[in-house]
Design an enzyme around this catalytic site. Structure first.
Site, mmCIF file in Angstrom:
data_model
loop_
_atom_site.group_PDB
_atom_site.id
_atom_site.type_symbol
_atom_site.label_atom_id
_atom_site.label_comp_id
_atom_site.label_asym_id
_atom_site.label_seq_id
_atom_site.Cartn_x
_atom_site.Cartn_y
_atom_site.Cartn_z
ATOM 1 N N HIS A 1 0.834 -1.209 0.000
ATOM 2 C CA HIS A 1 0.000 0.000 0.000
ATOM 3 C C HIS A 1 0.869 1.261 0.000
ATOM 4 O O HIS A 1 1.253 1.759 1.055
ATOM 5 C CB HIS A 1 -0.913 -0.029 1.239
ATOM 6 C CG HIS A 1 -2.019 0.983 1.219
ATOM 7 N ND1 HIS A 1 -3.266 0.721 1.747
ATOM 8 C CD2 HIS A 1 -2.080 2.253 0.758
ATOM 9 C CE1 HIS A 1 -4.031 1.786 1.610
ATOM 10 N NE2 HIS A 1 -3.334 2.740 1.014
ATOM 11 N N ARG B 1 1.896 8.959 -6.351
ATOM 12 C CA ARG B 1 1.414 10.267 -6.851
ATOM 13 C C ARG B 1 1.666 10.552 -8.326
ATOM 14 O O ARG B 1 1.219 11.576 -8.833
ATOM 15 C CB ARG B 1 1.994 11.419 -6.013
ATOM 16 C CG ARG B 1 1.691 11.346 -4.532
ATOM 17 C CD ARG B 1 0.194 11.446 -4.257
ATOM 18 N NE ARG B 1 -0.075 11.553 -2.816
ATOM 19 C CZ ARG B 1 -1.079 10.929 -2.206
ATOM 20 N NH1 ARG B 1 -1.909 10.166 -2.897
ATOM 21 N NH2 ARG B 1 -1.275 11.076 -0.915
ATOM 22 N N ASP C 1 0.823 2.649 3.714
ATOM 23 C CA ASP C 1 -0.074 3.734 3.309
ATOM 24 C C ASP C 1 0.707 5.043 3.192
ATOM 25 O O ASP C 1 0.222 6.114 3.571
ATOM 26 C CB ASP C 1 -1.269 3.875 4.264
ATOM 27 C CG ASP C 1 -2.392 4.728 3.671
ATOM 28 O OD1 ASP C 1 -2.284 5.139 2.492
ATOM 29 O OD2 ASP C 1 -3.369 5.000 4.385
HETATM 30 ZN ZN LIG Z 1 -7.162 4.155 2.287
#
Ligand SMILES: [Zn+2]
Length: 425
Positions: free
Chosen positions: A56, A60, A303
């Site tokens: 994850h 960009r 993340d």
């Molecule tokens: Zn998310």
């Protein structure tokens, strides 16, 4: 390609050994190895881990190259000990076609610092209305196996069911950002005692738990595979525990920040602590740690969410959610779990590689194994200095914190991407 001789590394915490790397593969291990012309890496006191794999990451590119590029994010990943990262689809344009996922895949190969594996969007434009061309992305050069609308939840149960049915044909996975949108409208932080005190609109735990409960049942019904992104609550852990006990094919991830930080950080109103799902309570942090040790949560995923200053250095209410993670993840996990190297290798490398079906990664260094590995100095401590990060963004929540562990070297396909703690390129 030069030959490398790593001297005296402890492979996943075992007794020190030498590792000889030639033509991209670990060809020999043992004490006192010698190889004429080999470049020697002194690994005395260092732990060798299979290269870390992140399920994850937000890179960009295309669209927000001011915040991160495939290359800068890949460099951050290599410095964090990663050899493979899965790039989320919420770029601009969205990675919802074979063309865009192939573009990201190609940029990753050109940067050559980690293996970048694109994640495809579940729905066109992440809009939650029509399925994207999942089959075309799967059969593209990028070979997409994981699909996610991350940033948004696939909230429509009928669409979620169809997505699970579709990917079943090629053993694909739907990775869900579990957030019932009707329960989180206007949410600014975790709904609880602190949000009440601050007068901020809350993001209730049940908004995550209700979607996970629904999705594990849909997954069981379809006989497909579900992966739950960034699990953040104790209640979610209990839903996952029951689902796994029933044999449902669900896997789950937790982020380093949800393993360490709590909603008390919002008291500072420093937007660096604004993230989605939000930081939760100390009781949630404890439950997540236990679930990670037990395997109810399968992997740590970063993340990693870079944001430029205009999106982060503003009032809390207007700041974009998200934190950097790639360059600090191993240190946070080491801080949380202690030097349990086998567990760390499992949760940060083997298990994510296995879930994604990623060959060549997630295998402990041994003769015949592709040389995708990282060397960690467990005795080192370093203070996080945002200006020193390789990411184009600065939104780390750990600025000024002294963290254990330092990545000394990373090897990708037998060649160093990081040496002496510095990126080679
Ligand atoms: Zn998310």
């Amino acid at each position: 390609m030069p030959t490398y001789l790593i001297k005296g590394a402890s492979v996943v915490g075992a007794a020190p050994t030498d590792l000889l790397i030639r033509d991209g593969v670990v060809v020999e291990t043992g004490r006192g190895l010698d190889a004429a012309g080999a470049l020697t890496v002194d690994a005395d006191g260092l732990v060798a881990l299979p290269g870390l794999v992140d399920l994850h990451t937000h890179l960009r590119e295309p669209g927000r190259e001011d915040a991160e590029t495939v290359e800068s994010g890949s460099r951050a990943a290599a410095l964090g000990g990663y050899t493979a990262v899965f790039a989320m689809a919420n770029t601009s344009p969205v990675a919802d076609t074979a063309g865009v996922v192939e573009q990201v895949w190609r940029l990753g190969r050109e940067a050559g610092l980690v293996d970048v594996q694109p994640i495809g969007a579940v729905t066109v434009g992440l809009a939650g209305e029509h399925l994207a061309e999942l089959g075309a992305m799967a059969s593209s050069a990028a070979g997409v196996r994981i699909f996610s609308d991350d940033g948004f939840c696939v909230a429509d149960p009928r669409l979620m069911r169809r997505a699970l049915e579709y990917v079943k044909a090629f053993d694909g996975i739907i990775a869900q950002h579990a957030e019932e949108p009707r329960l989180t409208e206007g949410a600014q932080m975790h709904e609880g005692e602190v949000s009440t005190r601050l007068g901020l609109t809350g993001w209730p735990a049940v908004a995550e738990e209700a979607i996970i409960a629904r999705d594990v049942l849909l997954t069981e019904h379809v006989g497909s595979r579900l992966h739950v992104c960034h699990v953040s609550t104790a209640g979610s852990v209990e839903v996952l525990r029951q689902a796994k006990a029933r044999g449902i094919r669900v896997t789950a991830e937790v982020t380093p920040h949800h393993l360490l930080l709590t909603d008390e950080r919002a008291v500072s109103y420093d937007p660096v602590f604004k993230v989605n799902p939000p930081l939760r309570t100390a009781a949630d942090v404890t439950a997540l740690r236990t679930a990670l040790v037990e395997g109810v949560i399968d992997v740590v995923a970063t993340d990693h969410a870079p944001h430029g200053v205009e999106d982060k250095e503003c009032e809390w209410a207007y700041a974009r959610p998200g934190m950097l993670g790639l360059e600090t993840a191993l240190s946070i996990v080491l801080d949380v779990l202690g030097p349990q190297w086998d567990l760390i290798a499992e949760r940060m490398s083997r298990s994510p590689a296995r879930i994604a079906g990623l060959t060549g990664h997630g295998v402990d260094p041994a003769p015949g194994v592709p040389a995708n590995l990282t060397l960690v100095d467990p005795a080192a401590r370093r203070t996080v200095e945002p200006s020193e990060l390789a990411s184009r963004s600065r939104n780390t929540p750990y600025a000024g914190m002294a963290l254990p562990g330092r990545i000394v070297a990373t090897f990708l396909h037998g060649e160093p991407t990081v040496l002496d703690g510095k990126a080679v390129r």
